[in-house]
Design a protein around this motif. Sequence first.
Motif, PDB file in Angstrom:
ATOM      1  N   ILE A 168       0.839  -1.206   0.000  1.00 26.37           N
ATOM      2  CA  ILE A 168       0.000   0.000   0.000  1.00 26.37           C
ATOM      3  C   ILE A 168       0.872   1.255   0.000  1.00 26.37           C
ATOM      4  CG2 ILE A 168      -1.634   1.339   1.400  1.00 26.37           C
ATOM      5  CD1 ILE A 168      -2.850  -1.340   2.267  1.00 26.37           C
ATOM      6  N   LYS A 169       1.970   1.243   0.751  1.00 27.03           N
ATOM      7  CA  LYS A 169       2.845   2.404   0.844  1.00 27.03           C
ATOM      8  C   LYS A 169       3.848   2.461  -0.301  1.00 27.03           C
ATOM      9  CE  LYS A 169       1.458   4.162   4.742  1.00 27.03           C
ATOM     10  NZ  LYS A 169       1.044   5.493   4.958  1.00 27.03           N
ATOM     11  N   ALA A 170       3.755   1.550  -1.254  1.00 29.79           N
ATOM     12  CA  ALA A 170       4.627   1.495  -2.433  1.00 29.79           C
ATOM     13  C   ALA A 170       6.094   1.311  -2.041  1.00 29.79           C
ATOM     14  CB  ALA A 170       4.442   2.730  -3.304  1.00 29.79           C
ATOM     15  N   LYS A 171       6.326   0.502  -1.016  1.00 30.74           N
ATOM     16  CA  LYS A 171       7.679   0.146  -0.603  1.00 30.74           C
ATOM     17  C   LYS A 171       7.976  -1.244  -1.141  1.00 30.74           C
ATOM     18  CE  LYS A 171       7.675   2.529   3.862  1.00 30.74           C
ATOM     19  NZ  LYS A 171       7.866   2.317   5.297  1.00 30.74           N
ATOM     20  N   PRO A 172       9.246  -1.623  -1.179  1.00 29.35           N
ATOM     21  CA  PRO A 172       9.546  -3.006  -1.559  1.00 29.35           C
ATOM     22  C   PRO A 172       8.878  -3.971  -0.562  1.00 29.35           C
ATOM     23  CG  PRO A 172      11.552  -1.680  -1.538  1.00 29.35           C
ATOM     24  CD  PRO A 172      10.450  -0.823  -0.996  1.00 29.35           C
ATOM     25  N   ILE A 173       8.378  -5.080  -1.077  1.00 24.34           N
ATOM     26  CA  ILE A 173       7.643  -6.034  -0.243  1.00 24.34           C
ATOM     27  C   ILE A 173       8.520  -6.514   0.913  1.00 24.34           C
ATOM     28  CG2 ILE A 173       6.513  -8.311  -0.244  1.00 24.34           C
ATOM     29  CD1 ILE A 173       4.897  -6.286  -1.711  1.00 24.34           C
ATOM     30  N   LEU A 174       7.948  -6.553   2.099  1.00 28.94           N
ATOM     31  CA  LEU A 174       8.572  -6.981   3.358  1.00 28.94           C
ATOM     32  C   LEU A 174       9.740  -6.097   3.799  1.00 28.94           C
ATOM     33  CD1 LEU A 174       8.476 -10.886   3.071  1.00 28.94           C
ATOM     34  CD2 LEU A 174       6.891  -9.391   4.261  1.00 28.94           C
ATOM     35  N   SER A 175       9.812  -4.871   3.298  1.00 26.22           N
ATOM     36  CA  SER A 175      10.901  -3.981   3.733  1.00 26.22           C
ATOM     37  C   SER A 175      10.711  -3.583   5.198  1.00 26.22           C
ATOM     38  CB  SER A 175      10.966  -2.738   2.849  1.00 26.22           C
ATOM     39  OG  SER A 175       9.789  -1.980   2.979  1.00 26.22           O
ATOM     40  N   THR A 176       9.478  -3.421   5.649  1.00 22.13           N
ATOM     41  CA  THR A 176       9.223  -3.080   7.044  1.00 22.13           C
ATOM     42  C   THR A 176       9.659  -4.231   7.952  1.00 22.13           C
ATOM     43  OG1 THR A 176       7.328  -1.756   6.345  1.00 22.13           O
ATOM     44  CG2 THR A 176       7.443  -2.336   8.675  1.00 22.13           C
ATOM     45  N   PHE A 177       9.329  -5.442   7.549  1.00 17.02           N
ATOM     46  CA  PHE A 177       9.736  -6.629   8.314  1.00 17.02           C
ATOM     47  C   PHE A 177      11.265  -6.730   8.354  1.00 17.02           C
ATOM     48  CE2 PHE A 177      10.520 -11.274   8.579  1.00 17.02           C
ATOM     49  CZ  PHE A 177       9.936 -11.491   9.818  1.00 17.02           C
ATOM     50  N   ASN A 215      13.421  -4.257   7.997  1.00 16.82           N
ATOM     51  CA  ASN A 215      13.931  -3.167   8.834  1.00 16.82           C
ATOM     52  C   ASN A 215      13.790  -3.503  10.320  1.00 16.82           C
ATOM     53  OD1 ASN A 215      14.710  -1.617   6.653  1.00 16.82           O
ATOM     54  ND2 ASN A 215      12.761  -0.501   6.586  1.00 16.82           N
ATOM     55  N   LEU A 216      12.706  -4.159  10.684  1.00 13.52           N
ATOM     56  CA  LEU A 216      12.500  -4.582  12.065  1.00 13.52           C
ATOM     57  C   LEU A 216      13.563  -5.599  12.473  1.00 13.52           C
ATOM     58  CD1 LEU A 216      10.774  -4.645  14.673  1.00 13.52           C
ATOM     59  CD2 LEU A 216       9.505  -6.525  13.632  1.00 13.52           C
ATOM     60  N   ILE A 242      16.372  -5.115  15.430  1.00 11.45           N
ATOM     61  CA  ILE A 242      16.580  -6.092  16.506  1.00 11.45           C
ATOM     62  C   ILE A 242      18.040  -6.524  16.547  1.00 11.45           C
ATOM     63  CG2 ILE A 242      16.024  -8.468  17.238  1.00 11.45           C
ATOM     64  CD1 ILE A 242      13.166  -7.960  16.261  1.00 11.45           C
ATOM     65  N   TRP A 243      18.613  -6.803  15.399  1.00  8.57           N
ATOM     66  CA  TRP A 243      20.015  -7.239  15.355  1.00  8.57           C
ATOM     67  C   TRP A 243      20.941  -6.149  15.890  1.00  8.57           C
ATOM     68  CZ3 TRP A 243      22.300 -11.733  14.841  1.00  8.57           C
ATOM     69  CH2 TRP A 243      23.686 -11.757  14.663  1.00  8.57           C
ATOM     70  N   ASN A 244      20.736  -4.904  15.448  1.00 12.50           N
ATOM     71  CA  ASN A 244      21.630  -3.812  15.831  1.00 12.50           C
ATOM     72  C   ASN A 244      21.477  -3.390  17.292  1.00 12.50           C
ATOM     73  OD1 ASN A 244      22.766  -3.635  13.294  1.00 12.50           O
ATOM     74  ND2 ASN A 244      21.257  -2.154  12.575  1.00 12.50           N
ATOM     75  N   HIS A 245      20.275  -3.467  17.839  1.00 12.79           N
ATOM     76  CA  HIS A 245      20.047  -2.943  19.180  1.00 12.79           C
ATOM     77  C   HIS A 245      19.998  -4.016  20.267  1.00 12.79           C
ATOM     78  CE1 HIS A 245      18.820   0.479  16.720  1.00 12.79           C
ATOM     79  NE2 HIS A 245      19.222   1.196  17.757  1.00 12.79           N
TER      80      HIS A 245
END
Length: 176
Positions: free
Chosen positions: A27-36, A38-39, A43-46
Motif C-alpha cells: 500500500i505504501k509502495a515500498k519493496p515487499i517486506l521492507s518493514t519486516f 527493517n524490524l 533487533i540485530w543492531n540494538h
Amino acid sequence: MKNNNEYKIAIFGAFASIIFTAIYDFIKAKPILSTFWNLLKWIWNHIFEFQLKIWQILIFFITIWIIKSIIKVFKKPNENLTTQNDADWLNYTEDNINGLNWRWKWIKNVLTHKWNIEDLTIACNKCGTSMHLDDSYVYGKTAECPRCENRIRDYKDLVKIEAIIIDNVKRDMYKK
C-alpha cells in the motif's frame, strides 16, 4: 502443557504479521517486506550487538541471587501438600463422594515438589473393581465395571472430584 489451539494461534499470528507487513508495504509502495526486514535489522543492531561489561553481568547475577535468597527465606511451604513428613493424608486414597466410591494415587511432581492426584477412577458399588470411565458425546459420562458389568451414568467431572479431594485434605475432612 499447552493445548494444541494455543500453538496454532501463535503460528497463525506470526504468519499474519508477515502477511500484514507485506500488505502495508504494498500500500505504501515500498519493496515487499521492507518493514519486516527493517524490524529484523533493528533487533540485530540494538539487541544482539548490545555490549555488556563484566561488572554489569556480575551485578545482574548477584541481584538474582539476593532475590532468590529473600524469596527462599520468606516463602511459606504449603502446609498440607508439599512435604511427606507428618503427611498422613497420603494414606487418603479413596473416598465416597456424591454417593460414588472414588480411588486415586498421590504422585509427587519432581519440578514443583507438590503432590498431585493420579489414576482417579470410580470403584464399583457392587464388587469394588475399578471401573472404566468414558465421556462420550452420545452416551455422556458413564463408567462400566469390567467384572460385573455394573454401569454408572452421569458421574461428576474428574476435575471437580479432584478439587473436592484436595479441599478435603486442606480442611482435614479426610480423617474419619
